[in-house]
Structure formats: C-alpha cells, structure tokens
Enzyme design. Sequence first.
Site, short mmCIF file in Angstrom:
data_model
loop_
_atom_site.label_atom_id
_atom_site.label_comp_id
_atom_site.label_asym_id
_atom_site.label_seq_id
_atom_site.Cartn_x
_atom_site.Cartn_y
_atom_site.Cartn_z
N TYR A 1 0.81 -1.24 -0.02
CA TYR A 1 -0.20 -0.02 -0.16
C TYR A 1 0.75 1.08 -0.12
O TYR A 1 0.40 2.35 -0.27
CB TYR A 1 -0.85 0.00 0.98
CG TYR A 1 -2.09 -1.08 1.29
CD1 TYR A 1 -2.29 -1.92 -0.01
CD2 TYR A 1 -2.99 -1.10 2.19
CE1 TYR A 1 -3.12 -2.71 -0.18
CE2 TYR A 1 -4.03 -1.95 1.99
CZ TYR A 1 -4.17 -2.98 1.15
OH TYR A 1 -5.04 -3.86 0.69
N LYS B 1 2.95 -15.46 1.73
CA LYS B 1 2.80 -16.20 0.29
C LYS B 1 4.42 -16.44 -0.05
O LYS B 1 4.73 -16.30 -0.96
CB LYS B 1 2.29 -15.28 -0.41
CG LYS B 1 1.85 -15.97 -1.83
CD LYS B 1 0.50 -16.83 -1.68
CE LYS B 1 0.20 -17.65 -3.05
NZ LYS B 1 -0.73 -18.52 -3.07
N ASP C 1 -3.63 -17.82 1.17
CA ASP C 1 -4.77 -18.65 0.52
C ASP C 1 -5.47 -19.85 1.27
O ASP C 1 -6.62 -19.74 1.62
CB ASP C 1 -4.44 -19.09 -1.09
CG ASP C 1 -3.05 -19.78 -0.96
OD1 ASP C 1 -2.46 -19.84 0.06
OD2 ASP C 1 -2.69 -20.61 -2.04
N ASP D 1 -5.45 -6.53 5.74
CA ASP D 1 -6.74 -6.00 5.39
C ASP D 1 -7.87 -6.89 4.99
O ASP D 1 -9.22 -6.83 5.64
CB ASP D 1 -6.39 -4.91 4.11
CG ASP D 1 -7.16 -3.95 4.02
OD1 ASP D 1 -8.52 -3.82 4.41
OD2 ASP D 1 -7.10 -3.24 2.72
N ASP E 1 -11.18 -8.23 7.71
CA ASP E 1 -12.64 -8.06 7.45
C ASP E 1 -13.41 -9.41 7.37
O ASP E 1 -14.40 -9.61 7.73
CB ASP E 1 -12.86 -7.24 6.00
CG ASP E 1 -12.77 -5.79 6.33
OD1 ASP E 1 -12.43 -5.45 7.26
OD2 ASP E 1 -13.42 -5.32 5.38
#
Length: 355
Positions: A139, A190, A222, A246, A250
Amino acid sequence: MKKIAVLAGDGIGPEIVREAVKVLERLRADGLAVELEEGLVGGAAYDVHGTPLPEETLALARSADAILLGAVGGYKWESLDISVRPEKGLLGLRSELALFSNLRPAILYQQLADASTLKPEVVGGLDLMIVRELTGGIYFGQPRGVRTLDNGERQGFNTLVYRESEIERIGRSAFDIAMKRDRRVCSVDKANVLECTELWREVMERVAQDYSEVELSHMYVDNAAMQLVRAPKQFDVMVTTNMFGDILSDCAAMLTGSIGMLPSASLDASGKGMYEPIHGSAPDIAGQNVANPLATILSVAMMLRYSLDEAAMAGRIEQAVDRVLDQGLRTADIYSEGTRKVSTSEMGDAVVAVL
Ligand code: NAD
C-alpha cells in the site's frame, strides 16, 4: 496519572463514545488513574477549523497515553476535496503517530452465535486476534503508478516491500500480544511465490527465538482464508502484511456477523495506541440513540489491556459485556426474537450497572 484523548468524531461517534466514557468514569471511581481530554477530529473538526486534523488535536493525541476514537465521516462532507475529507483525519493520526500495528480481534459471544452465517459449532466462542502491519507493504511501496509501454498499452504497477526492521517490529508486537493470550502465533505469508514474504517468514522465525513460550506456525494466505471460514477457532494470534491483513481481518470480522461488537487498536512501538470500533460513523442511524456502543466500550477494554497495563479492569469490562448479553439486552443491530431491545444509552447504563 495517564491521559486519554477522547475524539468522538462524526455520525454515531459522539453517541457511542459517550457510553464508553461512562464506563471509564465508573472505573475511575474504582481507582483507575486516568484523565480524559476531548478533541475534535473528522468532519466535526473541519466544520470548526477547516481541517479534519487540527494542530491542537494532533498535539493532544501526541501528549496522550492513549486515544479513544469514535468514527469519522458522513454525507455532509462527501463532496469536499479529498485532502480535507474526514477520513484524512484518521489516516493523519495513524501516520503522524506511527501506529504500525493494527490489532483486530474477532470475538463471537456465545449469546450471538446465531448472528454468524456459519454454523454455531464452528464459530461459537471464537476469540482470535489478527495483527496487521499498517504502515508498510504494497500500500505504500515505491515505485507505483500506471505507465504506458512501448506498444502504447498501459500497465499498472505497485511494489511489495518490507525492511527486516519493519517485519521484526510487527513480529514482536504479535508475540507480545500472544504472551497475553494463548501463546500461539500463526504468521501468514505467500512465501512460495513472493520473495518479500520469504524474508517475512525468516524474520518471524528469528523473532520467535526470543519468545520460547510462544508457538509459531506459518500458513500461506490462500490456505489462511480457507481455514478462517472452515475452522476459525484453531487460531489464537495471526500476524500478517498490510494487504493480507486488510482482507483477512474483514473476513474474520464478518464471521461474527455483528459489526457493532468489534473493537480495534493501532499501536506504535512503545505500546501507545489509538482505540476505535471497526465500524464507521453510520450516518443512516446517527442521532437516534439506537447505535450499538459495545464495540467502543470493548475498545476501552483493549486500551486498558494494551496501553495502560490494566488487564484486570479490561477483564471486568469484557465480563460486564458478557453479562448484559446474558441478561438478554440487545441494541437493534443484534436484536432477535426473545431478547429485549434497548437504546444506545440504556446499553451503556447496563454495562455500568454490572460494573
Ligand atoms: P458503517 O460502518 O458506518 O455502516 C455500515 C452499516 O452498519 C450501516 O447500516 C450502519 O447503520 C451499521 N452500523 C455501523 N456501526 C453500527 C453500530 N455501532 N450499531 C448499529 N449499527 C451500526 O460503514 P459505511 O456506511 O460504509 O460508512 C459510513 C461513513 O463512515 C462513511 O463516511 C465512511 O467513510 C465512514 N467510515 C469511517 C470509519 C472510521 O471512522 N474508522 C470506518 C469505516 C467507514
């Protein structure tokens, strides 16, 4: 004496923060040594000062030991230039105070297990903490942008970057939190595809050596997403990058089905933090005394535990919330047949009464 900056913000912010302040006042009567000082942030600050983060609010936040924030934003300010929108006040506080560690618990009270879209036996009693890196990663990484290639086609690009020191400090944050919980950390990466998270994994292993009582495991993102909806109760603390956190936080929040119940914290390297509910300013119900104040009240519990070193008082708040749910009290957002619908202030009063 510790100082708490109280920034109610916009929409339902003032209503829910008022109830959280009642709880703090009740604990002060029991010897909690804190003083409260109010400041303006978001649209409320823009209306008075023409900026969502006035200098005096920033100075107050800097001088405080912890910050209690309601929520910012609303229809009224949506047409403003992006540089002075209410949300800039929040982002400004995060970056000015270097709040790099975002703590997002997902707790499902047994009494509300029906609110989840998952089966009660899969989520009932869920209590997991996601620790998300908040100020680095893709980000913020440079270079970034959209460029035009030689053949005239446009290409968008972002950069995933983490320095060892950034990984180490979020790792330490997660392990410190695990020490106050069930002492298990699952680091999500990852590493099979991204070199940056290969380094992430290596640094997490190194940090783990300083915490012999904490068990470290690793999971690819994943698989972590899959495990969160398959068997979320296997996790204690999950630590991960800005973008993965992020998304996963959620997802974890929605496992509980009740946005009005979830607190959050953003901490700096010394443990100072900003505490706020995960929901927004809910302009659709603002001013009606119907919003659920429990996420904000539970944010106060997190503040006591993680910034003010008052774990016993934090536990008392959490137990009081549990008790009012046992009593069948529900604000409109968590109401179901057979329970008693109460207002924002009645819910706050009920928590104070138990305390
Ligand atoms: P929201 O979280 O404010 O509301 C989503 C839905 O959940 C609404 O129907 C709302 O009524 C309900 N809800 C939220 N909190 C509740 C509570 N405590 N009790 C009962 N119901 C509750 O998200 P949104 O509608 O997407 O955004 C509204 C405004 O909030 C926007 O201006 C947005 O930018 C801002 N926002 C602020 C923050 C923050 O301050 N941290 C976070 C998200 C959104």
